[in-house]
Motif scaffolding. Structure first.
Motif, PDB file in Angstrom:
ATOM      1  N   VAL A  20      29.748   5.111 -39.262  1.00  0.00           N
ATOM      2  CA  VAL A  20      29.881   3.765 -38.721  1.00  0.00           C
ATOM      3  C   VAL A  20      28.588   3.360 -38.019  1.00  0.00           C
ATOM      4  O   VAL A  20      28.045   2.308 -38.242  1.00  0.00           O
ATOM      5  CB  VAL A  20      31.089   3.658 -37.768  1.00  0.00           C
ATOM      6  N   GLY A  21      28.055   4.200 -37.154  1.00  0.00           N
ATOM      7  CA  GLY A  21      26.771   3.952 -36.504  1.00  0.00           C
ATOM      8  C   GLY A  21      26.805   2.875 -35.441  1.00  0.00           C
ATOM      9  O   GLY A  21      27.853   2.414 -35.018  1.00  0.00           O
ATOM     10  N   SER A  22      25.640   2.478 -35.023  1.00  0.00           N
ATOM     11  CA  SER A  22      25.457   1.530 -33.939  1.00  0.00           C
ATOM     12  C   SER A  22      25.883   0.126 -34.351  1.00  0.00           C
ATOM     13  O   SER A  22      25.803  -0.247 -35.512  1.00  0.00           O
ATOM     14  CB  SER A  22      23.983   1.514 -33.533  1.00  0.00           C
ATOM     15  N   MET A  23      26.258  -0.684 -33.339  1.00  0.00           N
ATOM     16  CA  MET A  23      26.574  -2.081 -33.632  1.00  0.00           C
ATOM     17  C   MET A  23      25.294  -2.897 -33.783  1.00  0.00           C
ATOM     18  O   MET A  23      25.351  -4.046 -34.178  1.00  0.00           O
ATOM     19  CB  MET A  23      27.495  -2.660 -32.559  1.00  0.00           C
ATOM     20  N   GLN A  38      15.471  -8.241 -25.542  1.00  0.00           N
ATOM     21  CA  GLN A  38      16.266  -9.454 -25.350  1.00  0.00           C
ATOM     22  C   GLN A  38      17.390  -9.475 -26.367  1.00  0.00           C
ATOM     23  O   GLN A  38      17.234  -9.014 -27.498  1.00  0.00           O
ATOM     24  CB  GLN A  38      15.408 -10.697 -25.510  1.00  0.00           C
ATOM     25  N   ARG A  39      18.518  -9.976 -25.940  1.00  0.00           N
ATOM     26  CA  ARG A  39      19.696 -10.163 -26.791  1.00  0.00           C
ATOM     27  C   ARG A  39      20.303  -8.841 -27.266  1.00  0.00           C
ATOM     28  O   ARG A  39      21.023  -8.797 -28.251  1.00  0.00           O
ATOM     29  CB  ARG A  39      19.389 -11.110 -27.945  1.00  0.00           C
ATOM     30  N   LEU A  40      20.010  -7.737 -26.554  1.00  0.00           N
ATOM     31  CA  LEU A  40      20.638  -6.462 -26.852  1.00  0.00           C
ATOM     32  C   LEU A  40      22.114  -6.563 -26.501  1.00  0.00           C
ATOM     33  O   LEU A  40      22.476  -7.019 -25.419  1.00  0.00           O
ATOM     34  CB  LEU A  40      19.982  -5.346 -26.032  1.00  0.00           C
ATOM     35  N   LEU A  41      22.971  -6.160 -27.427  1.00  0.00           N
ATOM     36  CA  LEU A  41      24.405  -6.205 -27.189  1.00  0.00           C
ATOM     37  C   LEU A  41      24.861  -4.957 -26.453  1.00  0.00           C
ATOM     38  O   LEU A  41      24.299  -3.877 -26.617  1.00  0.00           O
ATOM     39  CB  LEU A  41      25.161  -6.325 -28.509  1.00  0.00           C
ATOM     40  N   ALA A  42      25.902  -5.120 -25.651  1.00  0.00           N
ATOM     41  CA  ALA A  42      26.507  -4.008 -24.927  1.00  0.00           C
ATOM     42  C   ALA A  42      28.006  -4.229 -24.866  1.00  0.00           C
ATOM     43  O   ALA A  42      28.489  -5.364 -24.936  1.00  0.00           O
ATOM     44  CB  ALA A  42      25.936  -3.907 -23.514  1.00  0.00           C
ATOM     45  N   VAL A  82      32.135  -7.469 -25.881  1.00  0.00           N
ATOM     46  CA  VAL A  82      30.759  -7.304 -26.332  1.00  0.00           C
ATOM     47  C   VAL A  82      29.997  -8.524 -25.853  1.00  0.00           C
ATOM     48  O   VAL A  82      30.416  -9.665 -26.087  1.00  0.00           O
ATOM     49  CB  VAL A  82      30.685  -7.182 -27.874  1.00  0.00           C
ATOM     50  N   CYS A  83      28.907  -8.283 -25.121  1.00  0.00           N
ATOM     51  CA  CYS A  83      28.079  -9.407 -24.669  1.00  0.00           C
ATOM     52  C   CYS A  83      26.624  -8.960 -24.603  1.00  0.00           C
ATOM     53  O   CYS A  83      26.324  -7.774 -24.750  1.00  0.00           O
ATOM     54  CB  CYS A  83      28.564  -9.952 -23.327  1.00  0.00           C
ATOM     55  N   HIS A  84      25.743  -9.904 -24.388  1.00  0.00           N
ATOM     56  CA  HIS A  84      24.326  -9.581 -24.271  1.00  0.00           C
ATOM     57  C   HIS A  84      24.074  -8.897 -22.936  1.00  0.00           C
ATOM     58  O   HIS A  84      24.557  -9.349 -21.896  1.00  0.00           O
ATOM     59  CB  HIS A  84      23.466 -10.844 -24.379  1.00  0.00           C
TER      60      HIS A  84
END
Length: 127
Positions: A20-23, A38-42, A82-84
């Motif tokens: 599956v790996g990273s989003m 910038q705009r990295l999701l978490a 999930v947000c920036h």
């Protein structure tokens, strides 16, 4: 606190499957200049996204970031979103120091003025 591997991949996807790996597979660590992109999701606990202090920050082995208040269960339905990461950094700029946290580690603190305690971390196996 136990944190389960997040099920953000959608229906029919086995999030325990290592393929599956990273989003965000196009964003790899370490980051240039030791700064979060910038705009990295978490995956962020709603309480943290709403302004509560992040007391636990996980950089998992798939290079995803998870932020928790360390108090409430982040695994309950609707507890995390999930947000920036930029949004949370705007609320607590001290989180920026964790951009150098390697995958497979967790940073924890008991209050904002305490230094981060860092240790290796992995998801607990599911049965």
């Amino acid at each position: 606190m136990t944190v389960r591997r997040p099920a953000f991949c959608g229906p029919g996807v086995d999030v325990q499957d290592p393929r599956v790996g990273s989003m965000q597979p196009d964003v790899t660590w370490p980051y240039p200049d030791g700064i979060f992109p910038q705009r990295l999701l978490a995956i962020v606990q709603r309480t943290v996204a709403d302004g509560s202090l992040a007391l636990m920050v996980i950089h998992d082995d798939e290079e995803d970031w998870l932020l928790s208040d360390g108090l409430h269960n982040p695994n309950t339905d609707g507890a995390s979103i999930v947000c920036h990461l930029d949004h949370v950094l705007g609320l607590d700029p001290s989180l920026a120091t964790l951009a150098s946290l390697p995958p497979g580690h967790v940073a924890e603190r008991s209050h904002q003025d305490e230094p981060w305690s860092i240790r290796s971390w992995t998801y607990e196996p599911t049965s």
